[in-house]
Motif scaffolding. Structure first.
Motif: not given
Length: 166
Positions: A149-151, A128-131, A120-121, A92-95
């Motif tokens: 986490a992947i940019c 990753m934030g709070n995911s 994987i974010c 997912f993308p970090n929203y």
């Protein structure tokens, strides 16, 4: 047993290190396809019944509103036959510090007891934030492993990173 690669991705206008640009394929989808090659996992793309806007700034406001209201937006289809999978990669993308609320919609409806969840974010600085915490709350009975986490700006060159993480 096989792996499921469950992902939410959005093409159209996206943010890349301070610049908005149009992309034909979402960053998370690029990573999901690379992961499928490495793992021979089955791909399942989460498609919203009502897609977010193609305009980035409108999209992020829609995502923020969904998160603030703790919405569970409808999705077009759900994965079937989860019994054949022991590992579920969740991409997912970090929203706004977590996953799209569409991912919550899907994960809360799946029987994940005994499954291993590997998140994987994709992001542009927020990682990753709070995911991971959110996944542990909603993936009842599953083992949630530390995520990757992947940019988003680096998705086309992430094979080495994926191999090391796997």
């Amino acid at each position: 047993m096989k792996s499921l690669i469950l992902y939410f991705s959005r093409a159209a206008e996206n943010y890349f290190g301070g610049v908005l640009k149009y992309i034909e394929k979402g960053n998370t989808e690029v990573v999901a396809e690379k992961l499928a090659v490495l793992t021979d996992g089955d791909l399942f793309k989460i498609e919203p019944k009502v897609p977010y806007s193609d305009v980035y700034n409108i999209c992020i406001e829609q995502a923020k509103q969904d998160q603030r209201s703790n919405a569970r937006p409808e999705v077009a289809t759900m994965p079937a036959d989860m019994a054949q999978y022991d590992t579920v990669f969740v991409l997912f993308p970090n929203y706004w510090g977590s996953m799209s609320m569409h991912m919550f919609t899907v994960l809360e409806q799946l029987d994940l007891i005994g499954k291993t969840i590997r998140p994987i974010c994709t992001h542009e600085g927020s990682r990753m934030g709070n995911s991971e915490r959110d996944l542990k709350k909603i993936c009842i009975g599953a083992a949630v492993e530390p995520g990757l986490a992947i940019c988003g700006s680096n998705v086309y060159e992430c094979e080495k990173t994926l191999k090391k993480w796997l």
